[in-house]
Design an enzyme around this catalytic site. Structure first.
Site, PDB file in Angstrom:
ATOM      1  N   LYS A 123       0.830  -1.212   0.000  1.00  0.00           N
ATOM      2  CA  LYS A 123       0.000   0.000   0.000  1.00  0.00           C
ATOM      3  C   LYS A 123       0.860   1.255   0.000  1.00  0.00           C
ATOM      4  O   LYS A 123       0.419   2.318  -0.447  1.00  0.00           O
ATOM      5  CB  LYS A 123      -0.944   0.000   1.209  1.00  0.00           C
ATOM      6  CG  LYS A 123      -1.914  -1.174   1.209  1.00  0.00           C
ATOM      7  CD  LYS A 123      -2.651  -1.274  -0.110  1.00  0.00           C
ATOM      8  CE  LYS A 123      -3.376  -2.573  -0.288  1.00  0.00           C
ATOM      9  NZ  LYS A 123      -3.910  -2.734  -1.656  1.00  0.00           N
ATOM     10  N   LYS A 138      -1.375  13.981 -15.578  1.00  0.00           N
ATOM     11  CA  LYS A 138      -2.752  13.485 -15.617  1.00  0.00           C
ATOM     12  C   LYS A 138      -3.467  13.970 -14.349  1.00  0.00           C
ATOM     13  O   LYS A 138      -3.953  13.167 -13.539  1.00  0.00           O
ATOM     14  CB  LYS A 138      -2.758  11.958 -15.685  1.00  0.00           C
ATOM     15  CG  LYS A 138      -2.055  11.364 -16.902  1.00  0.00           C
ATOM     16  CD  LYS A 138      -2.889  11.518 -18.150  1.00  0.00           C
ATOM     17  CE  LYS A 138      -2.259  10.806 -19.331  1.00  0.00           C
ATOM     18  NZ  LYS A 138      -3.088  10.904 -20.563  1.00  0.00           N
ATOM     19  N   GLN A 141      -6.781  12.831 -12.858  1.00  0.00           N
ATOM     20  CA  GLN A 141      -6.845  11.550 -12.154  1.00  0.00           C
ATOM     21  C   GLN A 141      -6.640  11.706 -10.643  1.00  0.00           C
ATOM     22  O   GLN A 141      -6.894  10.773  -9.877  1.00  0.00           O
ATOM     23  CB  GLN A 141      -5.778  10.587 -12.693  1.00  0.00           C
ATOM     24  CG  GLN A 141      -5.917  10.248 -14.172  1.00  0.00           C
ATOM     25  CD  GLN A 141      -7.120   9.373 -14.456  1.00  0.00           C
ATOM     26  OE1 GLN A 141      -7.591   8.642 -13.591  1.00  0.00           O
ATOM     27  NE2 GLN A 141      -7.636   9.461 -15.672  1.00  0.00           N
ATOM     28  N   HIS A 149      -8.392   7.196  -1.188  1.00  0.00           N
ATOM     29  CA  HIS A 149      -8.139   5.753  -1.240  1.00  0.00           C
ATOM     30  C   HIS A 149      -6.692   5.431  -0.877  1.00  0.00           C
ATOM     31  O   HIS A 149      -6.419   4.601  -0.006  1.00  0.00           O
ATOM     32  CB  HIS A 149      -8.480   5.245  -2.651  1.00  0.00           C
ATOM     33  CG  HIS A 149      -8.275   3.778  -2.838  1.00  0.00           C
ATOM     34  ND1 HIS A 149      -8.165   3.202  -4.077  1.00  0.00           N
ATOM     35  CD2 HIS A 149      -8.155   2.764  -1.952  1.00  0.00           C
ATOM     36  CE1 HIS A 149      -7.996   1.894  -3.950  1.00  0.00           C
ATOM     37  NE2 HIS A 149      -7.979   1.606  -2.659  1.00  0.00           N
ATOM     38  N   THR A 207     -14.515  -1.326 -11.557  1.00  0.00           N
ATOM     39  CA  THR A 207     -15.172  -0.561 -10.493  1.00  0.00           C
ATOM     40  C   THR A 207     -16.275  -1.382  -9.847  1.00  0.00           C
ATOM     41  O   THR A 207     -16.449  -1.363  -8.619  1.00  0.00           O
ATOM     42  CB  THR A 207     -15.752   0.748 -11.048  1.00  0.00           C
ATOM     43  OG1 THR A 207     -14.724   1.467 -11.733  1.00  0.00           O
ATOM     44  CG2 THR A 207     -16.303   1.623  -9.922  1.00  0.00           C
TER      45      THR A 207
END
Length: 266
Positions: A123, A138, A141, A149, A207
């Site tokens: 993680k 980007k 994003q 998250h 998703t």
């Protein structure tokens, strides 16, 4: 004091939680102190804040080769973690619904805990996902969902490593690793280029798979809490609230990206 109980007064003192921690992972890298975790997460958030500012007047990096290698390495890492947890827990006859963890040392318990540690460390490695977005400019994003998250999963996994690195706690990492094997496989193929990306029609189902994961995780923690599975109640409560936040954020993303588009075409 048992590992599963703590008084209201004691809840305000770190020493009380420290006494309940699993002594088997004491001294493990990045497990003992919350300070290290807080510093790493703070550095990540600083990167999210400063990264786009630093890249604003620079050209985006072209990282096709790096992305392909990175995504397939992460897919392999998650597969190996899943494999070791599954083999170790199966040989120990874990009951995934309500397994009463035993504070014991044996080769299979060591195998499970080592895999759980790698899951926790993965993680931290996944912060690289955000770095790649920044370097490639980007910035769209870098959503609230993405940052929330990534910045919360690392400390959440730390709590498991410190207080409950085996037993029924393995079911959630196993499920998450399975989802990440599929996810990084998709992103690895996507990074190859348009010739492959146009064949990846199943992105929306990633998703959906994550949403199913959250529902299962929420159900498991609720069951553990109601059954009193010798599992710290505060960990179950934390996970229930955490999964509810994911269901809300990922559900909103799925609805806005896929279901709204379908309605607009009708």
């Amino acid at each position: 004091m048992t590992r599963a109980s703590i008084s209201f007064k004691e809840a305000f003192y770190w020493d009380s939680y420290e006494k309940m921690s699993d002594h088997r992972t004491k001294g493990w890298f990045l497990v003992d102190s919350p300070t290290d975790v807080a510093l790493i997460v703070s550095t990540y958030l600083l990167m999210v804040w400063m990264g786009p500012k630093i890249m604003k007047k620079r050209k985006p990096f072209k990282m096709k080769g790096v992305l392909i290698v990175y995504n397939f390495i992460m897919m392999l890492l998650n597969f190996l973690i899943l494999k070791d947890i599954f083999i170790g827990s199966s040989r120990l006859s874990y009951r995934y619904l309500c397994h009463r963890s035993k504070l014991e040392f044996n080769p299979e318990e060591d195998r499970v805990m080592n895999a759980m540690w790698w899951f926790y460390i993965s993680k931290c490695i996944e912060f690289t996902d955000t770095l790649f977005f920044i370097l490639r400019k980007k910035n769209d994003q870098l959503s609230v969902l993405h940052v929330y998250h990534h910045s919360t999963m690392f400390p959440i996994c730390w709590t498991s490593m410190k207080w409950y690195p085996s037993g029924a706690a393995v079911r959630l990492p196993m499920l998450n690793c399975f989802v990440h094997v599929v996810m990084y496989f998709y992103y690895g193929l996507s990074a190859i280029g348009p010739s492959v990306k146009k064949l990846l029609w199943w992105k929306r189902y990633l998703t959906l798979l994550q949403l199913i994961q959250f529902v299962i995780s929420l159900s498991w923690s609720t069951y553990s809490l109601l059954q009193g599975c010798n599992h710290p109640a505060w960990i179950d409560v934390t996970n229930i609230l955490y999964m509810c936040s994911f269901l809300f954020l990922f559900g909103r993303f799925y609805f806005s990206k896929y279901l709204n588009n379908v309605k607009s075409k009708l």
